[in-house]
Design a protein around this motif. Sequence first.
Motif, PDB file in Angstrom:
ATOM      1  N   CYS A  93      -0.845   2.041  -4.678  1.00 10.35           N
ATOM      2  CA  CYS A  93      -0.912   0.398  -3.653  1.00 10.35           C
ATOM      3  C   CYS A  93      -0.482   1.092  -2.294  1.00 10.35           C
ATOM      4  O   CYS A  93       0.804   1.095  -2.028  1.00 10.35           O
ATOM      5  N   HIS A 102       0.620  -1.219  -0.237  1.00 12.96           N
ATOM      6  CA  HIS A 102       2.152  -2.469   0.426  1.00 12.96           C
ATOM      7  C   HIS A 102       3.586  -1.853  -0.435  1.00 12.96           C
ATOM      8  O   HIS A 102       4.146  -1.728  -0.029  1.00 12.96           O
ATOM      9  N   CYS A 103       3.550  -1.609  -1.428  1.00 18.67           N
ATOM     10  CA  CYS A 103       4.736  -1.081  -2.337  1.00 18.67           C
ATOM     11  C   CYS A 103       4.195   0.343  -3.220  1.00 18.67           C
ATOM     12  O   CYS A 103       5.430   0.751  -3.502  1.00 18.67           O
ATOM     13  N   CYS A 129      -2.631  -5.508  -6.398  1.00 21.77           N
ATOM     14  CA  CYS A 129      -1.597  -4.970  -7.175  1.00 21.77           C
ATOM     15  C   CYS A 129      -1.207  -5.421  -7.927  1.00 21.77           C
ATOM     16  O   CYS A 129      -0.633  -6.115  -7.998  1.00 21.77           O
ATOM     17  N   CYS A 149       2.679  -6.744  -6.652  1.00 22.52           N
ATOM     18  CA  CYS A 149       3.341  -6.700  -6.017  1.00 22.52           C
ATOM     19  C   CYS A 149       2.506  -8.068  -5.582  1.00 22.52           C
ATOM     20  O   CYS A 149       2.675  -8.478  -4.370  1.00 22.52           O
TER      21      CYS A 149
END
Length: 319
Positions: free
Chosen positions: A44, A46-47, A63, A66
């Motif tokens: 991911c 993002h995280c 994801c 998150c």
Amino acid sequence: MENAKAIPTIDYPRTFEEMDDWFRTEAGCREYIRRLRWPDGFGCRHCGVIGEPWVMKRGVFRCRACDGESSLTAGTMFQDTRKPLRTWFLAMWFITSQKNGVSAIGLQRVLGLGSYETAWTWMHKLRRAMVRPGRDLLTGEVEIDETYVGGPEEGKRGREIERKSIVVVAAEKNGRAIGRIRLKRVIDVSAESLLAFIRETVEPGSTTHTDGWRGYSGLPAAGYKHYVTNISGGKEQAHEVMPRVHKVAALLKRWLLGTLQGGVQQQHLDYYLDEFTFRFNRRRSKARGLLFHRLAQQAVSVDPAPYSSIVYGKPVLRG
Ligand SMILES: [Zn+2]
């Protein structure tokens, strides 16, 4: 061949039939891109969690940790394309399965693309994917020399005056044969231009072999062993003392004339040099499918090149 040592067990289509079968559907193409982008499992953006995502609508992953969404093709060469991925995959196969490459017109014909401009843009996008970021430096003994490319074609009586471009050629010695090569267009043959090229292509400590041009005299200070052959007898002698770079230069010129019908604009020459290098360094590879795989792999790791960044001159139509 180049990259060979970096290949563990990878899965790529061996034949046209396999390729045609694997990439018959968009889902098949997306699955391949996914494996190329995330060989160790989806990560991911993002995280940072690595794990199987929810597969949302076409080419979008969510994801599980998150809920952040990621696009399969964002940040790759295929970002924002309006053509089916299958057409791109066919283009990559066609380009890598032809030993000497194809012209934009050839690509347009075989893919049935509506416009020449699309085929031309695709060729240029794919050329941008032919150079692996952070590729290995040349080592051992390396011949280096400059050559002049382009200029008015014979028989055209200088109707269209083009300046010649200077291309530096570096060729590894592999016994009596040629190992890997690197090419670069330089603005002049000053020590600054030549040493910059050598620094970015040849491993320090390697043995460089050049003629007596003073632009090369800084090589020992730059950390290279330097073997100089003073060429006083003109061109003929140069062919004998540095046969590898001269062979490469001759092949390059023939390829530019043959594949591209000589229509090379200076500002695009860099990308043609990349394509020539990509092909040359893999010329003995019997597995054409592996070239396809390499190109696809690099296409997902290069920044997307919008049409506007490619065209700062119109495509040259000749012959
Ligand atoms: Zn996440």
